[in-house]
Design a protein around this motif. Structure first.
Motif, PDB file in Angstrom:
ATOM      1  N   GLN A   1      39.320   7.993  17.141  1.00  0.00           N
ATOM      2  CA  GLN A   1      38.336   9.051  17.296  1.00  0.00           C
ATOM      3  C   GLN A   1      37.359   8.668  18.397  1.00  0.00           C
ATOM      4  O   GLN A   1      36.608   7.698  18.267  1.00  0.00           O
ATOM      5  CB  GLN A   1      37.599   9.290  15.974  1.00  0.00           C
TER       6      GLN A   1
ATOM      7  N   SER B   1      40.222  13.354  19.199  1.00  0.00           N
ATOM      8  CA  SER B   1      40.939  12.625  18.155  1.00  0.00           C
ATOM      9  C   SER B   1      42.406  12.486  18.535  1.00  0.00           C
ATOM     10  O   SER B   1      43.050  13.464  18.927  1.00  0.00           O
ATOM     11  CB  SER B   1      40.824  13.365  16.816  1.00  0.00           C
TER      12      SER B   1
ATOM     13  N   LYS C   1      43.709  16.331  19.336  1.00  0.00           N
ATOM     14  CA  LYS C   1      42.827  17.450  19.050  1.00  0.00           C
ATOM     15  C   LYS C   1      41.474  17.214  19.697  1.00  0.00           C
ATOM     16  O   LYS C   1      40.876  16.154  19.525  1.00  0.00           O
ATOM     17  CB  LYS C   1      42.669  17.638  17.541  1.00  0.00           C
TER      18      LYS C   1
ATOM     19  N   LYS D   1      37.952  17.686  19.411  1.00  0.00           N
ATOM     20  CA  LYS D   1      37.118  17.984  18.247  1.00  0.00           C
ATOM     21  C   LYS D   1      35.852  18.758  18.606  1.00  0.00           C
ATOM     22  O   LYS D   1      35.409  19.619  17.865  1.00  0.00           O
ATOM     23  CB  LYS D   1      36.728  16.667  17.556  1.00  0.00           C
ATOM     24  N   LYS D   2      35.270  18.414  19.774  1.00  0.00           N
ATOM     25  CA  LYS D   2      33.978  19.002  20.084  1.00  0.00           C
ATOM     26  C   LYS D   2      33.714  18.947  21.577  1.00  0.00           C
ATOM     27  O   LYS D   2      34.068  17.984  22.247  1.00  0.00           O
ATOM     28  CB  LYS D   2      32.871  18.235  19.334  1.00  0.00           C
TER      29      LYS D   2
ATOM     30  N   GLU E   1      37.779  23.587  22.141  1.00  0.00           N
ATOM     31  CA  GLU E   1      37.583  22.977  20.835  1.00  0.00           C
ATOM     32  C   GLU E   1      38.678  23.395  19.861  1.00  0.00           C
ATOM     33  O   GLU E   1      39.054  24.571  19.784  1.00  0.00           O
ATOM     34  CB  GLU E   1      36.220  23.369  20.269  1.00  0.00           C
TER      35      GLU E   1
END
Length: 944
Positions: A635, A663, A695, A697-698, A715
């Motif tokens: 992460q 991630s 992914k 994440k933000k 996102e």
């Protein structure tokens, strides 16, 4: 378990996979095995394999030495280690790699941003593209082994440098005994891999196509007379054969190794040459030398030094999207256009540029000198307490010269009477590290504590001068240019300072715990965030095999469980991203100064990766079958990204910020098995695979997405998913292409604003790995290796260009370009060419849609090597030769893919992707870069 090796009447030592095994061969029996304690190099320390609690893969240097001398070490590592995704930047001799360990390293869109940290014999080289150049400067013949450190337990001790994993190279060392002299030579050739899943039109096909386009009234196409057709058909030829050639490869290495109980040494020299597949230039030459010395003059003191010298000379091609690039020219030139004009000059063709003439008269050369060195001393203060100091560094001088010779075709177009650009760059980096290591045992309790202090400094200076208008037509040096056209230069510097500690505890080699902590200070970050947060790791392992209740197991011979958690930083960022910089210039005759396009961010802080790893190592049937399995979660927080200026600043500025979180999750599996093991015949198989998911994440507050041409960050989705207008196929009634609108409807009017994120399609592979086999029968041996990737997509601009009827007025076309809509009812065809209103403003041609987004999955037969060894028994005592080995090797021999072209794409267009401020997304698109080559080599190795 420790094993004493004695002289056996019939004996052998085999290196299988990652472990060493002693075998006593008994007639008509299966060999009995005892595992030798294996030493794993983790960078700052060497550890017994039983004591390792982290995810580390070790690859032997021997398994990498079969490749062509112009194949860089990082490229040769492809498919050898689970979790390591490597793609050659392109097929150019001496080219580097794009490397991702455990998925996308970070979001930064620049070449080398996701590189791991490179370590050579304990010397920390760095984690940028410059460090990879130094790593690749070492001849693979000097490799002993490579350790790949993948999880936080292994890499956290490197702090801010280890975010993307660590590659540790151990070079060959001398051995006690009489000197051993080795000589090896390889000669061979390479050729471009044949076009995969497509074919270009020959003269008859292209003329027929042009006649059809003329009949349809397509602008730019002219009528063909019967006489012109007949004359053109007689000129039919393949431009690939005119522009390309079969390259010539040669390689020579000589080395000597020896020593005694007090000191050991090794010296090697090498020469490699690969003139490349493009005519009129010599692509690559390399001269290498390496020395390594280690001594133990007393029981308390040991010291050593190593030094490598590498000088390369290469002639470059233009890697750009026009016919100054030979790999675009060979597709664009029509097969009925001759190489030469009637007067003997090169034919500029309909493209208006003769590439073969340019390769002669617009030369570009790069000469690079790399010197790396490392010196250490270790002193035993008291029993169990050792102090080690080490200093390592490299110097890299790069000189690049680009010329447009006076009177050349390009010179005539530009009207500059000749020009020359001289660029000179000096890079210097050194690292000094000091460690204090305390090792102590209390019964079954064993402790190993390492304390570390480290300092690094990097300097880079650059100067460039451009001159035009050569005074003498026969001289093309900078001093002959009468007009000083431009000059530029800069100096750069950064420093890091670090301290940390590393603890290992084990109980009877059964239960192992490790912990590390480190903090860094780096001048590249904002003045408010020079110091990192502490990077730490905790890990544990259980050697189930060492339990008393397990020792009698006959089926399961090895079982080790591992788990780790920790954090790592990231500091592979550009210099001065934290500073407000100004640049000088001139307006007419007046000096000017303006702000740089990068708007400095004094609050820029560190990326941090938090990693978890859960793994197991296992073996069955006395380790005849063995493997590893690891599940990990990475992460990344506060990744660094360049974004356009904020609303408060005007102009075309950008700034680097901490833009979001990412991630990566994955499963890695490695398996190997000795299928047959007898005194004369051995057969082993191996495979590794990595299963990945990604992914975003933000993104920063208030921003949900960032668009990079045909790729997007959004996102909740895979990073760099494709962002395209979706094609709904062909309207069978009229032949027009149908497009999906952004709201899900359909239209025959193309609008780039209808582009949408293509879910689950990105350049990032979902699966990748390799598999292979090794056989040996008496004096014969065979090794074969395959690599593969799956689930990744690449936008095929080459296919679009070759199928777009608008380009056919000047360029050759693919043979299937003639498969367009002609009659009602057709669907699986290209849209009809004579539709003038399929986009706002009457834009015509085949549009940029997901029609050309192609699955780039592939399986490639990467390497096959067949050898025959003549040993001392056969040679006899009368000759001073211990061993002779002959080998035949082939690389990139076959490829299986649905992609229309070479699926192993990293750089699509070097001049549009890899420069300062340009967007590089590994594998995003295919666009005429140097293609992969098929290579054949014959080798001979002598040992005296």
């Amino acid at each position: 378990m420790n094993v004493k090796l004695k002289v056996l009447s019939v004996g052998a030592l085999f290196f299988i996979g990652q472990a060493a095994w002693a075998q006593k061969i008994e007639r008509d029996t299966i060999p009995k095995e005892n595992e030798i304690d294996e030493i794993v190099v983790t960078g700052y320390q060497k550890k017994n394999k039983d004591d390792v609690t982290s995810a580390i893969t070790v690859v032997s240097g021997k398994s990498l030495s079969n490749f062509s001398s112009s194949t860089m070490g990082t490229n040769a590592l492809q498919g050898k280690a689970a979790g390591v995704n490597i793609a050659a930047l392109n097929g150019k001799p001496g080219g580097g790699s794009a490397i991702n360990i455990r998925g996308l390293g970070n979001i930064t869109t620049s070449l080398g941003a996701s590189n791991p940290l490179f370590v050579i014999d304990g010397f920390i080289v760095g984690n940028d593209q410059r460090a990879q150049d130094v790593f690749n400067s070492i001849n693979p013949s000097d490799y002993e082994n490579i350790s790949v450190l993948k999880d936080a337990a292994a890499a956290a001790i490197y702090g801010s440098q280890g975010a993307n994993g660590v590659i540790v190279l151990t070079t060959k060392s001398g051995k006690s005994g009489r000197p051993v002299i080795t000589f090896s030579s390889r000669i061979g050739f390479s050729e471009k891999i044949k076009d995969i899943n497509f074919r270009m039109m020959n003269a008859a096909e292209k003329i027929s196509y042009e006649k059809q386009m003329f009949a349809l009234g397509i602008p730019g196409y002219n009528q063909w007379t019967d006489q012109a057709t007949q004359s053109a058909l007689e000129l039919d030829h393949n431009w690939q054969k005119d522009i390309l050639r079969t390259s010539s490869i040669e390689s020579y290495q000589v080395g000597i190794r020896g020593g005694n109980e007090k000191s050991k040494y090794t010296i090697s020299l090498g020469y490699d040459s690969d003139n490349g597949i493009v005519r009129n230039i010599h692509a690559y030459k390399r001269y290498t030398g390496r020395m390594k010395y280690e001594a133990n003059p007393t029981d308390r003191l040991s010291f050593g030094a190593s030094m490598g010298v590498n000088y390369t000379s290469s002639q470059e091609i233009r890697d750009r999207n026009n016919t100054q690039n030979p790999f675009r020219a060979m597709y664009d030139y029509n097969s009925f256009e001759p190489v030469y004009m009637p007067n003997g000059s090169y034919n500029p063709t309909r493209q208006g540029f003769p590439i073969l003439e340019a390769l002669k008269n617009n030369p570009e050369n790069i000469n690079s000198l790399i010197i790396d060195g490392n010196i250490f001393a270790q002193y035993k203060i008291v029993e169990g307490l050792n102090f080690k100091t080490q200093l390592g560094g490299y110097y890299n001088n790069i000189r690049r010269t680009s010329k447009t010779l006076r009177g050349s075709f390009l010179d005539t177009i530009l009207g500059i009477n000749g020009s020359v650009v001289e660029q000179n760059q000096n890079r210097f980096r050194y690292t000094t590290s000091n460690t204090l290591n305390y090792v102590k045992s209390f019964g079954n309790h064993n402790f190993d504590l390492l304390a570390l202090v480290e300092y690094t400094e990097f300097r880079n200076d650059y100067i460039s001068g451009t001159g035009r208008n050569f005074s003498s037509p026969s001289l093309s040096e900078l001093g002959n240019a009468s007009i000083p056209f431009a000059i530029a230069g800069y100096d750069e510097l950064y420093r890091t300072f670090s301290y940390g500690a590393f603890l290992t505890y084990d109980f009877s080699k059964k239960y192992i715990l490790t912990a590390s902590i480190r903090q860094d200070k780096d001048s590249r970050f904002g003045r408010n965030n020079v110091s990192s947060e502490p990077f730490w790791s905790l890990s544990g392992a259980w050697n189930v095999t060492n339990e008393d209740f397990f020792k009698s197991g006959k089926v399961v011979s090895l079982l080790k469980l591992r788990a780790s958690i920790g954090t790592r930083g990231y500091n592979n960022i550009g210099l001065n991203l934290n500073n407000f910089l100004m640049s000088g210039g001139v307006y007419g005759t007046f000096p000017t100064i303006v702000a740089n396009s990068n708007y400095g961010n004094p609050d820029l802080k560190w990326e941090v990766t938090k990693s978890q790893n859960y793994g197991a190592e296992f073996g069955f049937l006395r380790n005849r079958v063995r493997g590893t399995i690891d599940y990990f979660i990475d992460q990344k927080k506060d990744f660094i990204l360049s974004v356009p200026n904020f609303s408060s600043e005007g102009g075309g500025y950008s700034t680097n910020i901490n833009a979001g979180d990412l991630s990566n999750k994955g499963l890695e599996i490695s398996l190997s098995a000795d299928v047959i093991k007898t005194s004369n015949f051995n057969w082993s198989i191996r495979a590794n695979t990595s299963i990945m998911s990604y992914k975003l994440k933000k993104l920063r507050d208030g921003e949900m997405e960032r668009i990079y041409g045909i790729n997007i960050l959004r996102e909740g989705y895979e990073p760099f998913s494709f962002f395209l207008v979706k094609s709904a196929g062909i309207n069978p009634a009229n032949g027009n292409e149908i497009y999906y609108t952004k709201d899900g409807g359909t239209t025959e009017i193309y609008n780039s604003n209808d582009a949408v994120l293509i879910d689950n399609k990105s350049p990032l592979p979902k699966f990748f790995g390799g598999f292979g086999t090794t056989l040996s029968y008496k004096s014969f041996d065979l090794q074969a290796d395959f690599t593969y990737k799956s689930g990744n997509y690449t936008y095929n601009y080459m296919a679009r260009n070759m199928l777009n009827y608008n380009n056919g007025t000047t360029s050759n076309m693919r043979s299937d370009a003639a498969n367009y809509w002609m009659t009602p009812g057709q669907t699986n065809v290209l849209p009809r060419p004579n539709n003038p209103t399929n986009a706002p403003g009457g834009i015509t041609g085949v549009q940029i849609t997901d029609r050309f987004l192609q699955d780039a999955s592939f399986i490639r037969l990467r390497n096959v090597s067949i050898g025959y060894t003549i040993d001392k028994k056969t040679i006899g005592e009368s000759l001073p030769i211990n061993k002779i080995r002959f080998s035949l090797t082939g690389q990139n021999l076959a490829t299986w893919t649905k992609f229309e072209g070479d699926p192993e794409v990293s750089v699509g267009s070097g001049e549009n992707q890899t420069g300062a401020g340009q967007t590089f997304i590994n594998g995003a698109f295919a666009l005429y870069s140097y293609p992969a080559v098929k290579t054949y080599l014959f080798g001979i190795e002598l040992e005296f």
